[in-house]
Structures are given as C-alpha cells and as structure tokens.
Design a protein around this motif. Structure first.
Motif, PDB file in Angstrom:
ATOM      1  N   ASN A   1      -2.988   8.545  -0.538  1.00  0.00           N
ATOM      2  CA  ASN A   1      -2.627   8.709  -2.076  1.00  0.00           C
ATOM      3  C   ASN A   1      -2.592   7.280  -2.702  1.00  0.00           C
ATOM      4  O   ASN A   1      -1.741   6.467  -2.719  1.00  0.00           O
ATOM      5  CB  ASN A   1      -1.347   9.389  -2.162  1.00  0.00           C
ATOM      6  N   HIS A   2      -3.783   7.217  -3.645  1.00  0.00           N
ATOM      7  CA  HIS A   2      -3.781   5.759  -4.368  1.00  0.00           C
ATOM      8  C   HIS A   2      -3.692   4.701  -3.439  1.00  0.00           C
ATOM      9  O   HIS A   2      -2.764   3.658  -3.864  1.00  0.00           O
ATOM     10  CB  HIS A   2      -2.743   6.060  -5.409  1.00  0.00           C
ATOM     11  N   ARG A   3      -4.358   4.487  -2.589  1.00  0.00           N
ATOM     12  CA  ARG A   3      -4.358   3.112  -1.684  1.00  0.00           C
ATOM     13  C   ARG A   3      -5.898   3.465  -0.907  1.00  0.00           C
ATOM     14  O   ARG A   3      -6.345   4.509  -0.590  1.00  0.00           O
ATOM     15  CB  ARG A   3      -3.432   3.550  -0.788  1.00  0.00           C
TER      16      ARG A   3
ATOM     17  N   ALA B   1      -0.009   6.396   1.634  1.00  0.00           N
ATOM     18  CA  ALA B   1       0.478   6.836   0.104  1.00  0.00           C
ATOM     19  C   ALA B   1       0.845   5.112  -0.324  1.00  0.00           C
ATOM     20  O   ALA B   1       1.350   4.408   0.339  1.00  0.00           O
ATOM     21  CB  ALA B   1       1.251   7.296  -0.345  1.00  0.00           C
ATOM     22  N   GLY B   2       0.053   4.695  -1.552  1.00  0.00           N
ATOM     23  CA  GLY B   2       0.380   3.349  -2.197  1.00  0.00           C
ATOM     24  C   GLY B   2       1.947   3.243  -2.325  1.00  0.00           C
ATOM     25  O   GLY B   2       2.350   4.511  -2.740  1.00  0.00           O
ATOM     26  N   PRO B   3       2.166   2.082  -2.527  1.00  0.00           N
ATOM     27  CA  PRO B   3       3.862   1.827  -2.890  1.00  0.00           C
ATOM     28  C   PRO B   3       3.940   2.651  -4.358  1.00  0.00           C
ATOM     29  O   PRO B   3       3.251   2.391  -5.410  1.00  0.00           O
ATOM     30  CB  PRO B   3       3.844   0.308  -3.188  1.00  0.00           C
ATOM     31  N   GLY B   4       5.118   3.575  -4.207  1.00  0.00           N
ATOM     32  CA  GLY B   4       5.492   4.290  -5.240  1.00  0.00           C
ATOM     33  C   GLY B   4       4.871   5.493  -5.432  1.00  0.00           C
ATOM     34  O   GLY B   4       4.993   6.325  -6.407  1.00  0.00           O
ATOM     35  N   TRP B   5       3.726   5.693  -4.588  1.00  0.00           N
ATOM     36  CA  TRP B   5       2.963   6.977  -4.913  1.00  0.00           C
ATOM     37  C   TRP B   5       3.570   8.260  -4.027  1.00  0.00           C
ATOM     38  O   TRP B   5       3.795   7.629  -2.741  1.00  0.00           O
ATOM     39  CB  TRP B   5       1.607   7.012  -4.631  1.00  0.00           C
ATOM     40  N   PRO B   6       3.758   9.378  -4.008  1.00  0.00           N
ATOM     41  CA  PRO B   6       4.289  10.376  -3.213  1.00  0.00           C
ATOM     42  C   PRO B   6       3.397  10.643  -1.977  1.00  0.00           C
ATOM     43  O   PRO B   6       2.073  10.300  -2.119  1.00  0.00           O
ATOM     44  CB  PRO B   6       4.633  11.586  -3.868  1.00  0.00           C
TER      45      PRO B   6
ATOM     46  N   TYR C   1      -5.208   1.867  -7.460  1.00  0.00           N
ATOM     47  CA  TYR C   1      -4.892   1.585  -6.112  1.00  0.00           C
ATOM     48  C   TYR C   1      -4.545   0.638  -5.581  1.00  0.00           C
ATOM     49  O   TYR C   1      -5.225  -0.446  -5.713  1.00  0.00           O
ATOM     50  CB  TYR C   1      -6.416   2.074  -5.556  1.00  0.00           C
ATOM     51  N   SER C   2      -3.715   0.637  -4.562  1.00  0.00           N
ATOM     52  CA  SER C   2      -3.158  -0.442  -3.963  1.00  0.00           C
ATOM     53  C   SER C   2      -4.102  -1.193  -2.861  1.00  0.00           C
ATOM     54  O   SER C   2      -4.837  -0.438  -2.196  1.00  0.00           O
ATOM     55  CB  SER C   2      -1.907  -0.277  -3.376  1.00  0.00           C
ATOM     56  N   GLY C   3      -3.898  -2.517  -2.542  1.00  0.00           N
ATOM     57  CA  GLY C   3      -4.619  -3.090  -1.418  1.00  0.00           C
ATOM     58  C   GLY C   3      -5.914  -3.501  -2.307  1.00  0.00           C
ATOM     59  O   GLY C   3      -6.264  -3.263  -3.407  1.00  0.00           O
ATOM     60  N   GLN C   4      -6.858  -4.030  -1.378  1.00  0.00           N
ATOM     61  CA  GLN C   4      -8.085  -4.682  -1.667  1.00  0.00           C
ATOM     62  C   GLN C   4      -9.277  -3.628  -1.412  1.00  0.00           C
ATOM     63  O   GLN C   4      -9.186  -3.156  -0.272  1.00  0.00           O
ATOM     64  CB  GLN C   4      -8.323  -6.080  -1.194  1.00  0.00           C
TER      65      GLN C   4
END
Ligand SMILES: [Zn+2]
Length: 298
Positions: free
Chosen positions: A189-191, A228-233, A280-283
C-alpha cells in the motif's frame, strides 16, 4: 491486547534473536511492538516485523497466514497461546520470501500442516541456498496448483493462485465467511513494490491478478496487505488494489515511453519519483529497472 515495550523485550530474550535470518529479508524493518488486531469475525492480523501475518481463531480451528521471522513468530505463538489452547491446524504461506517464511520453523512444532502454492518449496529452497539458511527452513507439506480450500470450524478458507505476479508462486487467501482476503505481497500500500523477476514475477500478470481478485470478491471485502508505506494502513477496501493496478499501468507506460524516446535503462530509472505517484514511499528505481527488464524481454 497490545503488548507494551517492556513485555516485548522480556519476550524477545526467550526468542531466537540475532540469527542470520535478520539479514535475509528484502523489506526488513526495525523491531516493532508485536500487535494482534481483529479485522472481522474471527479473523485478524499480527504485525511485528516483516510481512503482515493473518489468523483465524475459532473454537474448532486455527489457521495462520505467513510466519515473518523466527523471533517474531515466537512472539506470535506467545500471543496465540493467550487466545486459544488449540494448536495451529494449517499455516499457509502466501509466497516464499524470507519475511513471510523464516518463522515457519518456529511455528512448525505447533502446526499440523503447512500449505503453499506448488512453486513455493522450490523457490524457498533456492533462496535458502543462496543465503545459507537451509537449516532454518520448514517447507510446505501440501501444495496446490490453482485452488485449495478447507472447512475450518464455521469458516471456509480458500487459497487461489492467479499466475505469476509478485513471484511465481503467490497465493491469495480468502476467509470466505468473514469476507477477508489476505493478499500477501500482491499488495504494497503506497510503497514501491518489490517485483521478484528471478523468482518468476510478472508485472503484466500482476495487473491482471489485481483486477481478477477484485472481480472475484465484493464491495464489502476487506483486504490485508503484505506491506504498507509509513502512515498507510495494512488493510483496506478494493479501491486500494485498483490503485496499485493503476500504479503498475503507469509504471509500464512510463518505461515504454522512455524506451520509445530512445533513453537507456539507467536514464529511465533515474527519476526522483514515478510521475503521479510521489506519495509512494521508497525509491522507484529498482521497480522501474525490473519493469524495463520485463518490457524489453518482449
Ligand atoms: Zn515478498
């Protein structure tokens, strides 16, 4: 129940800590507070470190999805023991990656049967050989090619393989009565996701898989995400699956346009964020590189 920090530390001293398994995961994160969270009915999730685990606990059956790592699997067992006196009837691995299977051996004495897609044992063995962790593995006793199911004390549990996606051996686990689907690493999720191309992954079929999973369930289904990315459920509705489908479609389009413009793989991957997916988190470079390989492989 939520475990506080002190309980976590006390538990950890009795667990297996500091083994080579800690360097194995592709998505390892710092230790976090182990937590059991109910999702719906008798189905819930366990989070500590690594891929989200799932559980079904009812008076007649205990089913567990994935096993994280040796130390966090021990924390899971301790917490499970406070919730039921039953052992684990079935442990299902969603795929072979270390942050989903490295706890298998810890759970093994409490497990009647380990189940996974037919490609998982081979991929898991190859991964263990590469990382010199063969002695720490426990493998599936029973495998399935397309479908598997079990009547688990008032809950119908099924697993389905939709073809190659995150790996070549992904299973989607459906708790039919609770209407909860555990996606394993078919959902980040968003990562920016890891696409295990050497392990048989396919971005194109991953897109198809997400659409098919949504089509096979209803608007009330709750999905559990591997990461999931930080802060995403780490749970959510089908709109999150379709959002990831859109991410992959945009990823392939971005790569195809780059190739059409005559840019090299390195030039295409050198982007701060994938256009339209900055949250989205990460590269994205690694995921873009894998997409480039898939596109140019024809
Ligand atoms: Zn994975």
């Amino acid at each position: 129940m939520k475990w506080n920090r002190r309980e976590f530390i006390v538990t950890s001293t009795f667990g297996v800590v500091g083994s080579a398994l800690h360097r194995a995961p592709l998505l390892a994160q710092p230790p976090a507070t182990p937590e059991f969270t109910a999702v719906r009915g008798n189905v819930g999730i366990f989070t500590a470190r690594g891929g989200t685990m799932g559980w079904l606990i009812n008076p007649d059956a205990v089913v567990v999805v994935d096993s994280q790592f040796a130390d966090t699997a021990r924390m899971f067992l301790d917490g499970l023991g406070e919730r039921t006196s039953r052992g684990i009837d079935v442990l299902i691995n969603t795929h072979h990656h270390g942050d989903h299977t490295a706890g298998n051996q810890t759970l093994r004495p409490s497990v009647e049967k380990i189940v996974a897609h037919a490609n998982v044992p081979g991929l898991q063995r190859r991964q263990a050989e590469a990382r010199d962790t063969e002695a720490a593995q426990a493998y599936a006793d029973e495998t399935f090619d397309e479908n598997w199911s079990l009547d688990a004390g008032g809950e119908r549990v099924s697993a389905r393989h939709y073809g190659p996606a995150h790996t070549g051996g992904d299973g989607v686990i459906f708790f039919e009565d609770a209407n909860v689907v555990h996606m394993g690493d078919l959902m980040f999720n968003h990562r920016h996701p890891f696409v295990d191309r050497p392990g048989g992954a396919s971005i194109r079929n991953w897109i198809t898989t997400l659409e098919q999973v949504v089509a096979d369930h209803d608007s009330d289904t709750t999905y559990v995400f591997g990461h999931a990315g930080p802060g995403w459920p780490i749970t959510g509705p089908r709109s999150v699956l379709l959002g990831m489908r859109d991410y992959f479609a945009a990823l392939l389009e971005y790569v195809e346009q780059g190739i059409a413009a005559g840019r090299s793989a390195e030039e295409i991957a050198q982007v701060g964020q994938l256009p339209g997916f900055a949250e989205y988190s990460g590269q994205p470079a690694r995921t873009i590189g894998t997409a480039y390989e898939e596109v140019t492989a024809g």
